[in-house]
Design a protein around this motif. Structure first.
Motif, PDB file in Angstrom:
ATOM      1  N   GLU A  50      32.002 -11.861  19.685  1.00  9.40           N
ATOM      2  CA  GLU A  50      31.329 -12.162  18.245  1.00  9.40           C
ATOM      3  C   GLU A  50      32.261 -13.041  17.117  1.00  9.40           C
ATOM      4  N   ILE A  51      33.407 -13.183  17.579  1.00 11.91           N
ATOM      5  CA  ILE A  51      34.308 -13.693  16.559  1.00 11.91           C
ATOM      6  C   ILE A  51      33.957 -14.837  16.250  1.00 11.91           C
ATOM      7  N   PRO A  52      33.657 -15.508  14.921  1.00 11.39           N
ATOM      8  CA  PRO A  52      33.022 -16.654  14.753  1.00 11.39           C
ATOM      9  C   PRO A  52      33.955 -17.882  15.388  1.00 11.39           C
ATOM     10  N   CYS A  53      35.360 -17.805  15.145  1.00 10.01           N
ATOM     11  CA  CYS A  53      35.988 -18.886  15.587  1.00 10.01           C
ATOM     12  C   CYS A  53      37.034 -18.353  16.662  1.00 10.01           C
ATOM     13  N   LEU A  54      37.132 -18.724  17.919  1.00  7.01           N
ATOM     14  CA  LEU A  54      38.036 -18.154  18.836  1.00  7.01           C
ATOM     15  C   LEU A  54      38.759 -19.520  19.425  1.00  7.01           C
ATOM     16  N   ALA A  55      40.083 -19.551  19.441  1.00  6.32           N
ATOM     17  CA  ALA A  55      40.804 -20.509  19.764  1.00  6.32           C
ATOM     18  C   ALA A  55      41.976 -20.033  20.911  1.00  6.32           C
ATOM     19  N   ILE A  56      41.822 -20.768  22.126  1.00  6.69           N
ATOM     20  CA  ILE A  56      42.727 -20.121  23.042  1.00  6.69           C
ATOM     21  C   ILE A  56      43.864 -21.348  23.221  1.00  6.69           C
TER      22      ILE A  56
END
Length: 148
Positions: A50-56
């Motif tokens: 659900e997190i709007p921005c997910l960076a890996i």
């Protein structure tokens, strides 16, 4: 190491990020019991979806070893696999968040001294403290904002 913003949150990726989360939490959140970690772990997959921005960030084998989640300009989560800590990955992710998404505030557990020190090193300062976390558990939170 390359940072990628992830839109497609397929089950294998969520499972890998859950391993990263657990490895990180067990190494840094020493104030939590194993039972508490297991309870929290149940909520993590949904939060990752659900997190709007997910960076890996991936290692040399293209396996995700760290991630951060951003809501607006708020850093909601940042976790690095225990085996990869101390290699500058958290710094790279946070800098990316600041530069690309204007991240300027976050909350951190007061008992997580390593994280608090890391955020202070990165230019964040405490502006507020609560006695409990957002779920009402007795874990004080420190709210920090970027000192510009």
């Amino acid at each position: 190491m390359k940072i990628i913003e992830v839109k497609d949150r397929a089950i294998p990726l969520i499972e890998q990020l859950l391993k990263v989360w657990e490895s990180s939490v067990k190494a840094t959140h020493l104030f939590l019991t194993d039972k508490e970690i297991e309870n929290i772990k149940g909520y993590v997959p949904q939060a990752l979806k659900e997190i709007p921005c997910l960076a890996i960030i991936k290692n040399e084998n293209q396996i995700p070893v760290g991630f951060m989640g951003i809501v607006g300009q708020h850093l909601e989560m940042l976790f690095i696999s225990n085996e990869e800590r101390g290699k500058g990955l958290g710094k790279a992710l946070l800098k990316y968040g600041i530069e690309k998404h204007s991240v300027n505030d976050l909350a951190v557990n007061e008992q997580n001294l390593l994280a608090k020190g890391f955020y202070e090193h990165m230019g964040f300062e405490v502006y507020k403290r609560t006695d409990c976390d957002e779920q009402g558990n007795p874990y004080p939170l420190l709210y920090m904002r970027l000192d510009k």
